[in-house]
Design an enzyme around this catalytic site. Structure first.
Site, PDB file in Angstrom:
ATOM      1  N   HIS A  39       0.837  -1.205   0.000  1.00 42.92           N
ATOM      2  CA  HIS A  39       0.000   0.000   0.000  1.00 42.92           C
ATOM      3  C   HIS A  39       0.869   1.251   0.000  1.00 42.92           C
ATOM      4  CE1 HIS A  39       0.606  -1.426   4.129  1.00 42.92           C
ATOM      5  NE2 HIS A  39       0.628  -0.159   4.501  1.00 42.92           N
ATOM      6  N   HIS A  75       0.747   5.135   1.157  1.00 45.00           N
ATOM      7  CA  HIS A  75       0.036   6.151   1.945  1.00 45.00           C
ATOM      8  C   HIS A  75       0.117   7.483   1.202  1.00 45.00           C
ATOM      9  CE1 HIS A  75       0.036   4.030   5.989  1.00 45.00           C
ATOM     10  NE2 HIS A  75       1.041   3.373   5.414  1.00 45.00           N
TER      11      HIS A  75
END
Ligand code: DGP
Length: 142
Positions: free
Chosen positions: A101, A103
């Site tokens: 992922h 951010h």
């Protein structure tokens, strides 16, 4: 392919709720439950990949192609004065969810909640040392 113990795979599949910002064939973006600053968003590939090391180029290509689009949507919405992108890989580097992922962290000024205690060691690295290191790494770029 989904990974059965992965909370982000469950979010993609709708088995866990999320505040969805964007979705297409390859990518899902949603608000981080632990908002560091207002609009803190996570962008993930739909293909389960543990972190950056295990990510095939085509998955990276699709993921990173969406980052500017989503970053600009966050920027337009909350008018931050800056933005940090962050990607943690492995637990010692603060990865807590093992599905890649990115951010997106909008910044609003000092004390907005985000901090990176970045210490540089310029004295330890001469330009010759940097050349030597670059060659070491370069030999392993496949
Ligand atoms: P990292 O530490 O880089 O692996 O970041 C994982 C982030 O995921 C962390 O900021 C909190 C967020 N997070 C963990 N579980 C959930 C969840 O179930 N829903 C949402 N929206 N975010 C989550």
């Amino acid at each position: 392919m989904a990974h059965e113990d992965c909370i982000f795979c469950k979010i993609i599949n709708g088995d866990l709720p999320s505040a969805k910002v964007y979705e297409d064939e390859h990518v899902y973006a949603f608000l981080d439950l632990s908002q560091v600053t207002k609009g803190h968003t996570l962008v993930i590939p739909k293909t389960h990949t543990k972190n950056i090391y295990e990510t095939p180029p085509e998955v990276a290509r699709e993921l990173f192609a969406r980052i500017p689009v989503i970053a600009n949507a966050v920027k337009e919405t909350y008018k931050p004065i800056g933005m940090n992108l962050l990607n943690n890989n492995e637990a010692p580097a603060d990865q807590s969810v093992f599905h890649l992922h990115i951010h997106i962290i909008p910044r609003y000024g000092d004390g907005d909640g985000y901090s990176s205690n970045w210490v540089t060691h310029n004295d330890d690295y001469t330009s010759e040392k940097l050349q030597e290191m670059a060659e070491e790494i370069s030999r392993r770029v496949k």
